[in-house]
Scaffold this active site. Structure first.
Site, PDB file in Angstrom:
ATOM      1  N   TYR A 168      50.742   2.740  32.935  1.00 37.11           N
ATOM      2  CA  TYR A 168      51.288   3.873  33.690  1.00 37.11           C
ATOM      3  C   TYR A 168      51.099   3.677  35.188  1.00 37.11           C
ATOM      4  CZ  TYR A 168      51.867   8.553  35.589  1.00 37.11           C
ATOM      5  OH  TYR A 168      52.273   9.624  36.353  1.00 37.11           O
ATOM      6  N   LYS A 181      53.905   3.281  38.298  1.00 39.02           N
ATOM      7  CA  LYS A 181      53.932   4.099  39.507  1.00 39.02           C
ATOM      8  C   LYS A 181      53.726   3.254  40.773  1.00 39.02           C
ATOM      9  CE  LYS A 181      54.944   8.119  37.944  1.00 39.02           C
ATOM     10  NZ  LYS A 181      56.222   8.750  38.352  1.00 39.02           N
ATOM     11  N   ASN A 241      62.058  12.422  40.354  1.00 35.02           N
ATOM     12  CA  ASN A 241      60.776  12.906  39.842  1.00 35.02           C
ATOM     13  C   ASN A 241      60.554  12.616  38.359  1.00 35.02           C
ATOM     14  OD1 ASN A 241      58.383  14.906  39.643  1.00 35.02           O
ATOM     15  ND2 ASN A 241      59.903  15.757  38.223  1.00 35.02           N
TER      16      ASN A 241
END
Length: 237
Positions: free
Chosen positions: A145, A149, A76
């Site tokens: 970003y 991801k 995470n």
């Protein structure tokens, strides 16, 4: 074992798993925040930096010494920065790649032997990669970003093809707007303001809601995998 467990989704996930009877080890860079997470369920606090491979190996050794083999890993830990590409700080780009991509890869590499061994013994075994709904979106300021991801999401898909036949359930979780401190320390103030304005259009869900969804997905019967999970505010299209 949950990385990035000092706050936000990581802390909420560790708590939700512990409430369901798991021995939850919390891993992160800030010992005081890990301790705050773990105090409600007597968790194992494991300070470590996912950008340092030696730190992850040492952390894995501590978890195994305390509780034995790991059969559930939630990757995470994350870092978010936003800026127009012409104004971006390359140091923030590098940090996003180091934490979000390299950190996820290295954490997975270190713990997969545990997961394979647990699966071989017939246990329900989970590797959960926390990505972002941004892996599928296109927005200004967040290109780097979202790219990091998207890499996590694709990593998870490929791992599912690699590890699924060996009994390891690989799951990619993609939260939408979620209340956390992610992005609060980004350097570009104007981009941060635009991001806040966007989030206000779809008020975030609590991190606890994402943690509950992850814990629920891990409680499915062995042999059943919820391969991909988008957890969004209802009003977020």
């Amino acid at each position: 074992m949950v990385t990035g467990a000092g706050t936000g989704i990581g802390a909420a996930t560790a708590t939700a798993l512990a409430e369901r009877g798991a021995h939850a080890a919390v891993l992160g860079r800030r010992p005081e925040r890990l301790a705050a997470t773990a105090q409600s369920f007597d968790g194992l606090v494991v300070p470590a930096d996912v950008t340092d491979p030696d730190s992850i190996v040492e952390a894995a050794g501590r978890v195994r010494t305390a509780w034995g083999r790991v059969d559930l890993v939630v990757v995470n830990a994350g870092f978010m920065a936003a800026a127009p590409v012409t104004e971006a700080d390359p140091r923030e780009w590098r940090q996003m790649l180091d934490v979000n991509v390299a950190g996820a890869l290295e954490t997975t590499r270190v713990f997969v032997p545990d997961l394979l061994a647990a699966a071989a013994d017939g246990h329900a075994t989970d590797l959960v990669l926390v990505s972002s709904i941004g892996a599928h979106l296109a927005m200004p300021d967040l290109s780097a970003y979202f790219a990091s991801k998207a890499a996590v999401t694709q990593f998870g898909r490929c791992l599912r093809a690699e590890l699924g036949p060996q009994g390891v359930r690989v799951r990619v979780v993609e939260p939408g707007n979620t209340a956390s401190d992610l992005g609060q320390d980004m350097g570009n103030g104007a981009a941060r303001g635009r991001l806040v304005s966007y989030v206000e259009q779809a008020p975030p869900i609590p991190a606890a809601s994402v943690g509950e969804a992850i814990a629920w997905s891990c409680a499915l019967p062995a042999g059943v995998n919820l391969a991909a999970l988008e957890v969004l505010p209802t009003v977020q299209g």
